[in-house]
Scaffold this motif. Structure first.
Motif, PDB file in Angstrom:
ATOM      1  N   ARG A 331       6.117  19.768  -3.840  1.00 23.90           N
ATOM      2  CA  ARG A 331       4.849  20.246  -4.393  1.00 23.90           C
ATOM      3  C   ARG A 331       4.128  19.078  -5.054  1.00 23.90           C
ATOM      4  O   ARG A 331       4.689  18.374  -5.896  1.00 23.90           O
ATOM      5  N   LEU A 332       2.903  18.872  -4.653  1.00 23.31           N
ATOM      6  CA  LEU A 332       2.064  17.807  -5.189  1.00 23.31           C
ATOM      7  C   LEU A 332       0.922  18.453  -5.967  1.00 23.31           C
ATOM      8  O   LEU A 332       0.113  19.198  -5.403  1.00 23.31           O
ATOM      9  N   ILE A 333       0.866  18.181  -7.264  1.00 25.15           N
ATOM     10  CA  ILE A 333      -0.187  18.710  -8.123  1.00 25.15           C
ATOM     11  C   ILE A 333      -1.086  17.552  -8.548  1.00 25.15           C
ATOM     12  O   ILE A 333      -0.626  16.632  -9.233  1.00 25.15           O
ATOM     13  N   HIS A 365      -1.724  21.158  -4.668  1.00 31.22           N
ATOM     14  CA  HIS A 365      -2.606  21.896  -5.577  1.00 31.22           C
ATOM     15  C   HIS A 365      -3.569  20.893  -6.206  1.00 31.22           C
ATOM     16  O   HIS A 365      -3.172  19.784  -6.568  1.00 31.22           O
ATOM     17  N   LEU A 366      -4.825  21.281  -6.335  1.00 33.31           N
ATOM     18  CA  LEU A 366      -5.862  20.388  -6.853  1.00 33.31           C
ATOM     19  C   LEU A 366      -6.585  21.060  -8.019  1.00 33.31           C
ATOM     20  O   LEU A 366      -7.062  22.194  -7.894  1.00 33.31           O
ATOM     21  N   ILE A 367      -6.657  20.350  -9.148  1.00 33.03           N
ATOM     22  CA  ILE A 367      -7.321  20.846 -10.346  1.00 33.03           C
ATOM     23  C   ILE A 367      -8.321  19.797 -10.826  1.00 33.03           C
ATOM     24  O   ILE A 367      -7.980  18.608 -10.924  1.00 33.03           O
ATOM     25  N   ALA A 368      -9.543  20.216 -11.103  1.00 27.87           N
ATOM     26  CA  ALA A 368     -10.559  19.333 -11.679  1.00 27.87           C
ATOM     27  C   ALA A 368     -10.920  19.870 -13.063  1.00 27.87           C
ATOM     28  O   ALA A 368     -10.935  21.077 -13.285  1.00 27.87           O
ATOM     29  N   TYR A 369     -11.232  18.947 -13.969  1.00 30.47           N
ATOM     30  CA  TYR A 369     -11.532  19.408 -15.328  1.00 30.47           C
ATOM     31  C   TYR A 369     -12.485  18.469 -16.050  1.00 30.47           C
ATOM     32  O   TYR A 369     -12.593  17.288 -15.729  1.00 30.47           O
ATOM     33  N   GLY A 398      -8.232  17.596 -21.603  1.00 33.73           N
ATOM     34  CA  GLY A 398      -7.158  17.746 -20.624  1.00 33.73           C
ATOM     35  C   GLY A 398      -6.237  18.916 -20.873  1.00 33.73           C
ATOM     36  O   GLY A 398      -5.507  19.333 -19.967  1.00 33.73           O
ATOM     37  N   THR A 399      -6.266  19.480 -22.081  1.00 27.09           N
ATOM     38  CA  THR A 399      -5.369  20.604 -22.357  1.00 27.09           C
ATOM     39  C   THR A 399      -5.720  21.823 -21.509  1.00 27.09           C
ATOM     40  O   THR A 399      -4.840  22.623 -21.168  1.00 27.09           O
ATOM     41  N   VAL A 400      -6.992  21.987 -21.154  1.00 24.91           N
ATOM     42  CA  VAL A 400      -7.370  23.128 -20.322  1.00 24.91           C
ATOM     43  C   VAL A 400      -6.836  22.956 -18.908  1.00 24.91           C
ATOM     44  O   VAL A 400      -6.481  23.936 -18.239  1.00 24.91           O
ATOM     45  N   ALA A 401      -6.765  21.712 -18.434  1.00 26.62           N
ATOM     46  CA  ALA A 401      -6.188  21.454 -17.114  1.00 26.62           C
ATOM     47  C   ALA A 401      -4.679  21.620 -17.156  1.00 26.62           C
ATOM     48  O   ALA A 401      -4.064  22.116 -16.202  1.00 26.62           O
ATOM     49  N   MET A 402      -4.075  21.208 -18.269  1.00 28.87           N
ATOM     50  CA  MET A 402      -2.626  21.348 -18.412  1.00 28.87           C
ATOM     51  C   MET A 402      -2.219  22.824 -18.368  1.00 28.87           C
ATOM     52  O   MET A 402      -1.161  23.176 -17.828  1.00 28.87           O
ATOM     53  N   PRO A 407       2.118  26.029 -15.093  1.00 26.80           N
ATOM     54  CA  PRO A 407       2.735  27.161 -14.373  1.00 26.80           C
ATOM     55  C   PRO A 407       3.013  26.876 -12.906  1.00 26.80           C
ATOM     56  O   PRO A 407       3.784  27.603 -12.260  1.00 26.80           O
ATOM     57  N   LYS A 408       2.409  25.832 -12.346  1.00 27.75           N
ATOM     58  CA  LYS A 408       2.613  25.512 -10.935  1.00 27.75           C
ATOM     59  C   LYS A 408       3.911  24.737 -10.705  1.00 27.75           C
ATOM     60  O   LYS A 408       4.316  24.541  -9.570  1.00 27.75           O
TER      61      LYS A 408
END
Length: 491
Positions: A331-333, A365-369, A398-402, A407-408
């Motif tokens: 898994r790559l986050i 999984h990709l997250i932008a913040y 960054g805490t909102v992205a964390m 959970p992933k």
């Protein structure tokens, strides 16, 4: 030069074509080359034309058989090469490093010719006008910048973080390197050692040109929009302004973004595919087909069946190569800071995530913040759609992205978290402790300061030191470094 108070010609102009009588060792070629470089410096630092230097340079250019258009600020390099195609080969690698011959072996006449060509390239790129920029002017500058990159031995777009990607491999500039070369006005220019500094400057100039262009009006006109060449600076502006566009302008903007994404993806995909993922799985019997036949091993294992009398080798067993690869689902986050300073990384990492998402048994999984986090995983296979959903600019938390990333992490040993940011955060200690917890859990945590073609980017020193103490130093530099790190983990 001409003394405007007396009207007399000074020694500079006289020496452009003749040996200095007070110093007979000074050759005419050296004087000519210096006249061209003095004109270059004068035009770079002063918009006002110096008549004496212009006339002296014109005399030199005409005397060595080069077109006078080389001195015309309005003439693009494309137009010059179109009219004089024999010059194209001279521009390629013009400023690439070359052996420094002994003084007696130097071809001074060739150095004068090279000085004229170098001056044209540098002036067209670095002496840009002020005021409003048209689509045609931007296209011309981009083309001229491409010629500069070719002159430095790079591919067009490479230094500006564009489509060509890849690095030149040149080291950082050493001390005492001048804008003209290592030896001032008397030697042949070698700007190759300045490549790490030139790339970001080209990007900054291009960004300024884009900002001075009435982009919305250009996009609304299909004819003008067709003159635009997608670049990182242009894509940044389009992504920032996309919510203010509609109709034809929005369609043209999307077409430019998709074109740029496809071109960068092609380059990055090549880098990713250079190595295969997973080790050979010898527990799986090789497939017995001809293309897997290991001919060398088959002959070696059957040498005992050689018949000298018949001069024949009898084969009683065939050997095949193993091709099945042993892969564990990984898994790559990827977490990307989408604040304004990170646009280059945002574009590159969004594309890179989509490429890794296409590999077997890699769950991406990709997250932008910024101050809010956005889970782009549903669109990770389509970087174009992912980028359209980003919102560049704003603060950084960054805490909102964390909160989305933690959970992933279901199986830490098979998970890698790549966090791309300059780490100038609001809740520094809280965020770092969460990152340290990921590292202690057994997951691979890779902090990345920049993912650009130039490698330029600043990182919060507070985070840099703590990541170093944690044993996970910040990876900052060319995007190929990140590709290498990910391939090592996934292999």
């Amino acid at each position: 030069m001409t003394d405007h108070t007396t009207g007399q010609t000074t020694e500079t102009e006289q020496s452009a074509d003749h040996t200095n009588p007070q110093n007979p060792e000074v050759e005419p070629h050296d004087n000519r080359r210096q006249a061209l470089y003095w004109r270059l410096l004068a035009r770079l630092f002063d918009d006002e034309e110096q008549a004496t230097l212009e006339s002296a340079s014109l005399a030199v250019v005409e005397d060595i058989g080069l077109p006078s258009a080389l001195l015309d600020p309005q003439a693009s390099l494309d137009s010059i090469v179109q009219r004089h195609p024999e010059l194209a080969a001279e521009f390629d690698g013009l400023m690439a490093p070359a052996p420094d011959p002994d003084d007696g072996a130097r071809d001074r006449a060739a150095e004068v010719r090279r000085a004229a060509l170098v001056s044209k390239v540098l002036l067209n790129v670095f002496a840009s006008d002020s005021g409003t920029v048209t689509a045609g002017q931007l296209a011309r500058w981009q083309s001229d910048a491409g010629w500069l990159e070719r002159a430095l031995g790079c591919k067009p777009g490479e230094l500006r973080g564009g489509r060509a990607g890849g690095g030149s491999g040149a080291g950082a500039a050493g001390p005492g390197v001048s804008p003209i070369g290592t030896g001032g006005l008397g030697t042949t220019p070698d700007l190759s050692r300045l490549i790490p500094a030139i790339g970001p400057e080209l990007g900054a100039i291009e960004a300024d040109l884009v900002k001075r262009m009435h982009l919305r009006e250009v996009l609304a006109d299909p004819k003008l929009a067709s003159q635009l060449t997608p670049s990182m600076s242009l894509i940044e502006q389009l992504l920032r302004d996309k919510n203010n566009l509609s109709g034809v302008a929005l369609a043209n903007a999307k077409a430019l973004i998709r074109r740029f994404v496809d071109e960068v993806a092609e380059v990055l995909r090549t880098q990713v595919e250079k190595a295969t993922v997973g080790a050979l799985d010898r527990s799986v019997p090789p497939k017995r087909v001809f293309r897997n036949l290991d001919l060398d091993r088959t002959i070696w294992k059957n040498l005992t069946n050689w018949s000298p009398e018949e001069e024949r080798l009898y084969v009683d067993r065939l050997y095949y190569r193993h091709t099945a690869r042993k892969t564990t689902p990984q898994r790559l986050i990827v977490v990307v800071d989408q604040s304004g300073s990170m646009v280059d990384s945002m574009v590159n990492c969004t594309i890179l995530a989509s490429i890794f998402a296409g590999l077997p048994k890699v769950d991406v999984h990709l997250i932008a913040y910024d101050t809010q986090a956005l889970d782009l995983t549903p669109w990770v296979h389509d970087p174009f759609e992912s980028l359209l959903r980003t919102n560049l600019g704003g603060g950084t938390d960054g805490t909102v992205a964390m909160a989305l990333a933690q959970p992933k992490i279901a199986e830490p040993r098979n998970t890698v978290v790549v966090w791309i940011s300059d780490f100038y955060e609001w809740r520094t200690e809280q965020l770092f402790e969460s990152m340290a917890a990921i590292h202690r859990s057994g997951a691979r945590f890779i902090p990345v300061g920049s993912v650009t073609s130039s490698g330029r980017g600043s990182v919060n020193p507070w985070f840099r030191e703590r990541f170093k103490d944690l044993g996970t130093p910040v990876l900052s530099g060319h995007i190929r470094k990140l590709v290498h790190e990910l391939k090592t983990f996934l292999a």
